[in-house]
Design a protein around this motif. Structure first.
Motif, short mmCIF file in Angstrom:
data_model
loop_
_atom_site.label_atom_id
_atom_site.label_comp_id
_atom_site.label_asym_id
_atom_site.label_seq_id
_atom_site.Cartn_x
_atom_site.Cartn_y
_atom_site.Cartn_z
N TYR A 173 -5.38 3.53 -0.66
CA TYR A 173 -6.58 2.69 -0.59
C TYR A 173 -7.28 2.52 -1.94
CZ TYR A 173 -9.04 7.21 0.17
OH TYR A 173 -9.52 8.49 0.07
N ALA A 174 -6.50 2.63 -3.02
CA ALA A 174 -7.06 2.30 -4.34
C ALA A 174 -6.97 0.79 -4.54
CB ALA A 174 -6.30 3.04 -5.42
N ILE A 175 -7.69 0.07 -3.66
CA ILE A 175 -7.57 -1.38 -3.57
C ILE A 175 -8.95 -1.99 -3.40
CG2 ILE A 175 -5.21 -1.39 -2.63
CD1 ILE A 175 -6.42 -1.59 0.17
N LEU A 217 0.82 -1.20 0.00
CA LEU A 217 0.00 0.00 0.00
C LEU A 217 0.86 1.26 0.00
CD1 LEU A 217 -2.61 -1.11 2.71
CD2 LEU A 217 -2.65 -1.53 0.24
N TRP A 218 2.11 1.13 -0.45
CA TRP A 218 3.05 2.25 -0.37
C TRP A 218 3.05 3.14 -1.59
CZ3 TRP A 218 6.58 -2.29 0.95
CH2 TRP A 218 6.70 -3.17 -0.14
N ILE A 219 2.76 2.57 -2.76
CA ILE A 219 2.84 3.33 -4.01
C ILE A 219 1.46 3.90 -4.36
CG2 ILE A 219 3.43 3.19 -6.48
CD1 ILE A 219 5.81 2.75 -4.65
N GLY A 220 1.46 5.07 -5.02
CA GLY A 220 0.20 5.69 -5.43
C GLY A 220 -0.33 5.08 -6.71
N GLU A 221 -0.82 3.86 -6.58
CA GLU A 221 -1.24 3.10 -7.75
C GLU A 221 -2.36 2.15 -7.35
OE1 GLU A 221 1.26 1.06 -11.25
OE2 GLU A 221 1.71 0.23 -9.27
N GLY A 222 -3.43 2.12 -8.15
CA GLY A 222 -4.51 1.20 -7.88
C GLY A 222 -4.13 -0.22 -8.22
N ASP A 223 -4.93 -1.18 -7.72
CA ASP A 223 -4.63 -2.60 -7.98
C ASP A 223 -5.41 -3.16 -9.16
OD1 ASP A 223 -7.13 -2.62 -6.78
OD2 ASP A 223 -6.70 -4.31 -5.46
#
Length: 398
Positions: A378-380, A45-51
């Motif tokens: 939290y783009a998860i 959850l460290w990178i600014g990227e959705g899953d």
């Protein structure tokens, strides 16, 4: 002056670089990620990227473009068709009319910020940046010889961030050239209120300053309305540059496509900057970007709704930790949370990686003002958010 000998091992080659380059700082996010990047058991959850992966309709558009032979150089400002699609996108969502000659297509949001800094800053010029802030902003300024000046957000006991306009004004000096605004903010989730945007515009006009607006997360709000844009209150002649990217809205982080909007008459300048930075981004990527703009509004809504669910799960779960301050962010897709008292951010991030198998970004990655916080993306999926809460609670709830 004699140059140092070139014998192997006799010299730290970094000392041969310009002082400006030696001052560029390593990312603390990378320091943490490098320890757990290859561990499949870590909740990352460290990178600014959705899953979510890039949606198939965008991938298929790129494939069709490649098959049609769109694999050659393109104009450095970007394909006319893409710049027209960008204009239609802004008209649809913000009700503004931006002609194609005010857009340039960039290699992602990072290159957009870099080109803006190259266009605006001379060595020694100051740019005011609210902090904690995405670390790439300050480092892009340093690369171009500018001086980042941090303006700390105010934080209340519940962990909510605010930024009075008077604090920005107090940071201005005769060397100030640019005021940076990232709204919604990475990492704080703060959104600049519309009346303060107008006041900042008027301040910039009165002082002859530029506003550099990073509006990447505009769709990621949780009150039912898209975040306002400076484009709605500024004219084509105002000293305003707006940076954006395809990365977040359409799950296209690896595609490296973004854009800038600048005042009327600067297309020649940004054509040269694009030429000498990247020549152009891949032509087939630009065709895919047109499809994202034209057909991707539904995917954006899905992304935002999904983030909202994960946001609720994390806030409700982590707020139960003793001593935690987990305020609901108004925008973007990050929690800037104080999970424990009296533990430095970077050691805490390493500890959570080791003990909880959860990767978070240390707050100090975003400036010293982030000490005591961690940033959680939290783009998860809701399931992954629940698992993160379970793991963090098991370690921090003891």
């Amino acid at each position: 002056m004699d140059r140092p000998a070139c014998s192997p091992g006799a010299l730290d080659v970094s000392t041969l670089l310009s002082p400006r380059m030696r001052g560029i700082r390593a990312s603390q996010i990378g320091l943490v990620a490098d320890r757990g990047r290859d561990d499949p058991g870590v909740v990352k959850l460290w990178i600014g990227e959705g899953d979510l992966p890039t949606p198939p309709f965008i991938i298929e558009a790129a494939h069709r473009a490649m098959q049609a032979g769109h694999t050659r150089y393109a104009t450095s400002l970007g394909l006319p068709r893409l710049r027209e699609a960008l204009g239609a996108y802004h008209a649809r969502h913000w009700g503004v009319e931006i002609p194609p000659d005010r857009f340039t297509v960039t290699a992602g949001g990072m290159n957009a910020i870099m080109q803006a800094a190259q266009a605006l800053l001379e060595p020694g010029d100051e740019i005011v940046i609210p902090s904690p802030a995405w670390p790439n902003l300050a480092e892009a300024v340093r690369v171009t010889g500018g001086v980042p000046v941090s303006v700390p957000y105010r934080v209340d006991a519940q962990g909510r961030f605010s930024l009075p306009l008077a604090d920005i004004e107090a940071a201005l000096t005769p060397r100030t050239r640019v005021i940076m605004v990232n709204s919604p903010s990475n990492p704080t989730g703060w959104i600049m209120p519309p009346d303060e945007m107008v006041a900042l515009r008027d301040l910039a006009r009165a002082r002859g300053l530029w506003i550099l607006a990073d509006e990447v997360y505009a769709h990621f709000t949780y009150g039912g309305a898209i975040a306002p844009s400076f484009l709605q209150i500024c004219t084509e002649h105002d000293r305003l540059i707006v940076a954006n990217t395809f990365s977040k809205n359409w799950a296209m982080t690896g595609w490296r496509a973004g854009w800038l909007i600048y005042p009327k008459g600067l297309d020649g300048t940004f054509a040269k900057l694009g030429q000498y930075n990247t020549t152009s981004i891949p032509t087939f990527v630009q065709h895919a970007a047109v499809t994202a703009l034209d057909e991707g509004d539904g995917f954006i809504r899905t992304m935002v709704e999904r983030c909202g669910v994960a946001r609720t799960i994390l806030i409700e779960g982590l707020s139960r930790l003793p001593g935690a301050a987990v305020a609901p962010p108004d925008g973007a897709f990050y929690l800037m949370a104080r999970l424990v008292e009296d533990e430095a951010s970077l050691p805490l991030a390493f500890r959570l990686l080791e003990e909880a198998k959860v990767g978070v970004a240390p707050g100090t990655a975003f400036g010293p003002e982030g000490e005591g916080f961690v940033r959680i993306c939290y783009a998860i999926s809701p399931e992954l958010a629940q698992e993160a809460v379970r793991r963090l609670t098991a370690v921090l709830g003891r």
